[in-house]
Structure formats: structure tokens, C-alpha cells
Design an enzyme around this catalytic site. Structure first.
Site, short mmCIF file in Angstrom:
data_model
loop_
_atom_site.label_atom_id
_atom_site.label_comp_id
_atom_site.label_asym_id
_atom_site.label_seq_id
_atom_site.Cartn_x
_atom_site.Cartn_y
_atom_site.Cartn_z
N ASP A 135 -13.58 -2.14 2.81
CA ASP A 135 -12.63 -2.25 3.90
C ASP A 135 -13.53 -1.87 5.17
OD1 ASP A 135 -10.89 -1.78 5.82
OD2 ASP A 135 -9.35 -0.56 4.54
N LYS A 153 -3.00 4.86 -2.48
CA LYS A 153 -3.75 5.56 -1.73
C LYS A 153 -4.13 6.78 -2.77
CE LYS A 153 -3.99 3.73 2.28
NZ LYS A 153 -5.44 3.08 2.58
N LYS A 177 -9.61 -7.32 7.92
CA LYS A 177 -8.60 -6.91 9.07
C LYS A 177 -8.94 -7.50 10.13
CE LYS A 177 -7.13 -2.47 6.60
NZ LYS A 177 -7.38 -1.34 6.61
N SER A 189 1.03 -1.18 -0.07
CA SER A 189 -0.05 0.20 -0.05
C SER A 189 1.09 1.35 -0.01
CB SER A 189 -0.94 0.00 1.36
OG SER A 189 -1.50 1.13 1.23
N LYS A 227 -1.01 -1.17 -4.53
CA LYS A 227 -2.05 -0.38 -4.22
C LYS A 227 -1.76 1.25 -4.11
CE LYS A 227 -4.52 0.03 0.24
NZ LYS A 227 -5.21 -0.90 1.19
N GLY A 250 -3.82 -4.25 6.09
CA GLY A 250 -2.76 -3.78 7.09
C GLY A 250 -3.21 -2.63 7.72
N GLU A 280 -10.83 0.52 -3.73
CA GLU A 280 -11.03 0.21 -2.13
C GLU A 280 -11.91 1.26 -1.58
OE1 GLU A 280 -7.58 -1.42 -0.36
OE2 GLU A 280 -8.63 -1.18 1.83
N ASP A 283 -7.02 2.69 -3.12
CA ASP A 283 -7.73 2.74 -1.87
C ASP A 283 -8.41 4.21 -1.34
OD1 ASP A 283 -8.99 2.36 0.72
OD2 ASP A 283 -7.21 1.79 1.56
O1 OSB Z 1 -7.18 1.60 4.52
O2 OSB Z 1 -6.00 0.15 4.36
C1 OSB Z 1 -6.23 1.00 4.94
C2 OSB Z 1 -3.40 2.10 6.83
C3 OSB Z 1 -3.75 2.62 7.99
C4 OSB Z 1 -5.23 2.53 8.03
C5 OSB Z 1 -5.85 2.06 6.93
C6 OSB Z 1 -5.18 1.53 5.77
C7 OSB Z 1 -4.00 1.51 5.86
C8 OSB Z 1 -3.15 1.12 4.66
C9 OSB Z 1 -1.71 0.57 4.87
O3 OSB Z 1 -3.48 1.00 3.48
C10 OSB Z 1 -1.58 -1.06 4.87
C11 OSB Z 1 -0.18 -1.28 5.35
O4 OSB Z 1 0.71 -1.48 4.71
O5 OSB Z 1 -0.28 -1.75 6.69
MG MG Z 2 -8.36 0.42 3.05
#
Ligand code: OSB
Ligand code: MG
Length: 376
Positions: free
Chosen positions: A239, A164, A263, A136, A162, A291, A214, A189
């Protein structure tokens, strides 16, 4: 029957090796609640994934701390505790606070795996010996830096990228990335950055052949995601919206998504994560493990969960070094040049927790002990 003698709560502060920016803000360091169970000379750890602010979910580290200390830990110490799977029943009276519950429940499963002398992955029902990994990538200060980051992660072997995204960091970015890498497995995402008025904008991303989009809309919505999914070709992945198995069933039935991000913290622990996994598997919906910028303790638990058969898409479970100068487990999590993590085969989580390092990072602690048990 498992018997917990004491539950130690602690907050550790850890700077991130690389700042992480999403549509709700920038994270440069983590404040993390760890729980440690003491049971007949054994020690088991759990990590609470609640953030520093109630932005991703309505929980944050400070709410998780008070709920754990005042409500959950006393219940766990008092309860008959056959195994990790009995935790949801023990915590049932407490509504919500799923990330707080998950930290304790996951530690109980970890303890159970040690007592039974089996790998945690096997105890959870895992079947994979390796898990596919993606990354991510947060919003970057510039497009050049994003391109460099992607190149680095692809060179390292990661199977899925992925991105953001948010208004102003979406279409142009996807265009630039696709121009250089037309074939890679790519997703985005939004963390709820969009609204239904953005329908045409989101539909225009179909040209980029994203694996999924996402959580484009509200964190607590199924209805509008279902409306949106009917109007775009790209799969929606939920998510934030999926809190439990019933949510997964509703979302699948309404076609609010075609993929689910699981998660373990968000759904309240391994029991519910397995239930979401199974419900999705029965309906032909693939899942992947999300994550939350975890330390090695949570990361090890994510690896075990990802070994279940329907975790068929690459997860946001990546190497320790992407987050931390030094992780708090030994060995650290590493990813092969094929973008895979090997699921440990030794008993328990398969990683040693580095207590000395944790001690050095601890800024707050509290112990909750079992009441003296009256002899019958
Ligand atoms: O939306 O997936 C998410 C991190 C913190 C809060 C929400 C998200 C995320 C990530 C990071 O996308 C995922 C990771 O590499 O731990
Ligand atoms: Mg997410």
C-alpha cells in the site's frame, strides 16, 4: 478545452461514526480538504485524502492546503486543459504532494465526465457494473468487540474482512477469528508495524491462510519486502510503498508483493492510478482499491476507479454509514447483501453533492481565481 474559472478550497470537520484505530493511532474525526472547480456554470468536486497528521504518508491536510493554494491551483487555472489526463503534466514541476494533486486532478476528470455527459467510470475505462466490497476493521478495545464487528459486517454481506494489526494484536486475533470463521476471505494490514527481526513471527501466520498481509514493513521499502516475500507463503500486498507506476513495476519485478492496493490519492490522481492498474494487469498482479476514510466525494471516485477490470479483489470501499452519521452526497453509498456496490450509470460521478450540508461543516475556505484573461 476545459476552462476553470475558480477553485474553491474548504476544510470540513466531520466526526467519524466509529473511531478507527491503526498501528499509528486512533482517529475519531476527520479534517478534510475539499476542492470545488467552477467551470462555465458546472461544478466538480475533489477530495484530498491527506490525513490530520503525517503518519500514513508525509502529506497532511495543512501541507496539502498550502500546496494547492500556492502552487497547484494557480497552475491549473493558467493551463491549457484538454482533459483530466493533462493534469500530471500541468503539475509536473511540483515534486511529491500527490494527495494534493489527486484532489484537483480527480475533480477535473469529474468535470470532464459532466461535460462529455458520460459516467465517470466509463471515462476512466471501467467495465464492471458492480464492484466487490470488503471492510477494513480497526484495532478494537477488546477481542469480543472485534468478533461482534466481524459478525455484523459478514451479516451485511461484505466479501472480505481486513484486520488492522500490530504487535499484541495479531497472532491471537487471527487464531480466534479463524476458529470461528475458518473459510472467510481474511487479510491483515500492519501499516508498517513490523521489522525483519519479526520474520519468524510473520511466517507463522501462513497457517491462517490470509488472502494477503498488507504493508508489513517500512513504508518506503521494496528490498526487505522482497526478502520477506521469499520466506513466507502468504501474499504480501503493498500500500504505502507504491507511489506510482514505476514503483509498481519495481515491486512486481523484485517480487516485493503479489498484490497491489491502489489508492488514487497516494499515487497522485486517476491518471497514475490507471497506469498502476494497467502495469499490474499486464503482469498478472491483481489490484484492489484502498480507502482513506473518505466522505462520499472521494468514495464516489473510488467506486468509479474500482470498475476497471483488474480491480478483481474486494476493495476497502464500503457503505457511507460505516463512517458517517450523515454523508455529504445523495444518495449515500450502500452495499447489497452480496457485498457489492452498483457502479452509477448516470453522467459524472453519479452522486449529488450536498452543498448545504458541506456549508454547515466548513471551518475554513479560500478561493483562487483565474487571472483576467487578456483578449488577443
Ligand atoms: O492503510 O489502508 C490503510 C485508513 C486510513 C489510512 C490508511 C488505511 C486506512 C484503512 C481504512 O485501512 C480503509 C477505509 O475503510 O477507508
Ligand atoms: Mg493499508
Amino acid at each position: 478545452m476545459l476552462k476553470i474559472d475558480a477553485i474553491h478550497l474548504r476544510e470540513i470537520n466531520m466526526p467519524l461514526a466509529y473511531p478507527f484505530e491503526t498501528s499509528f493511532g486512533l482517529t475519531t474525526g476527520r479534517r478534510i480538504l475539499l476542492v470545488e472547480l467552477e467551470s462555465d456554470g458546472l461544478t466538480a468536486w475533489g477530495e484530498c485524502v491527506a490525513g490530520e497528521h503525517p503518519y500514513y504518508s508525509d502529506e497532511m491536510i495543512d501541507t496539502a492546503w498550502i500546496i494547492t493554494e500556492a502552487e497547484l491551483a494557480p497552475r491549473l487555472l493558467d493551463a491549457e486543459l484538454p482533459n483530466g489526463g493533462s493534469c500530471p503534466g500541468i503539475f509536473r514541476q511540483v515534486r511529491g504532494h500527490r494527495m494534493a494533486k489527486a484532489a484537483l486532478e480527480n475533480a477535473v476528470w469529474d468535470l470532464e465526465a459532466q461535460v462529455e455527459n458520460v459516467p465517470l467510470a466509463q471515462l476512466l475505462g471501467g467495465t464492471r457494473s458492480t464492484i466487490p466490497c470488503g471492510v477494513s476493521i480497526g484495532i478494537q478495545p477488546s477481542v469480543e468487540e472485534l468478533m461482534d464487528k466481524i459478525a455484523t459486517e459478514l451479516a451485511a454481506g461484505y466479501q472480505r474482512i481486513k484486520l488492522k494489526c500490530k504487535h499484541g494484536w495479531d497472532t491471537q486475533i487471527f487464531e480466534t477469528v479463524r476458529a470461528r470463521w475458518p473459510e472467510i476471505m481474511l487479510s491483515c494490514d500492519a501499516n508498517s508495524a513490523y521489522r525483519m527481526k519479526d520474520l519468524e513471527h510473520i511466517a507463522s501466520w501462513d497457517q491462517f491462510k490470509l488472502l494477503m498481509i498488507e504493508q508489513p514493513l517500512w513504508y518506503d521499502d521494496f528490498y526487505f519486502h522482497s526478502m520477506l516475500q521469499k520466506r513466507i507463503e502468504t501474499a504480501i500486498c503493498l500500500d504505502e510503498s507504491i507511489r506510482n507506476r514505476r514503483d509498481a513495476l519495481a515491486a512486481i519485478d523484485m517480487e516485493s508483493c503479489r498484490i497491489i492496493n491502489v489508492k488514487v490519492g497516494r499515487v497522485g490522481g486517476f491518471s497514475e492510478a490507471i497506469a498502476v492498474h494497467n502495469a499490474a494487469a499486464e503482469r498478472g498482479i491483481p489490484v484492489w482499491c484502498g480507502g482513506m476514510l473518505e466522505t462520499g466525494i472521494g468514495r464516489a471516485h473510488n467506486i468509479a476507479l474500482s470498475s476497471l477490470p483488474n480491480f478483481s479483489l474486494p476493495g476497502d470501499v464500503s457503505a457511507s454509514s460505516r463512517y458517517w452519521a450523515q454523508d455529504i452526497i445523495d444518495p449515500e453509498v450502500t452495499v447489497s447483501n452480496k457485498g457489492e456496490i452498483t457502479v452509477p450509470t448516470s453522467a459524472g460521478s453519479g452522486f449529488k453533492v450536498e452543498r448545504d450540508r458541506i456549508e454547515a461543516l466548513t471551518v475554513r475556505r479560500q478561493t483562487v481565481r483565474a487571472k483576467a484573461r487578456v483578449l488577443a
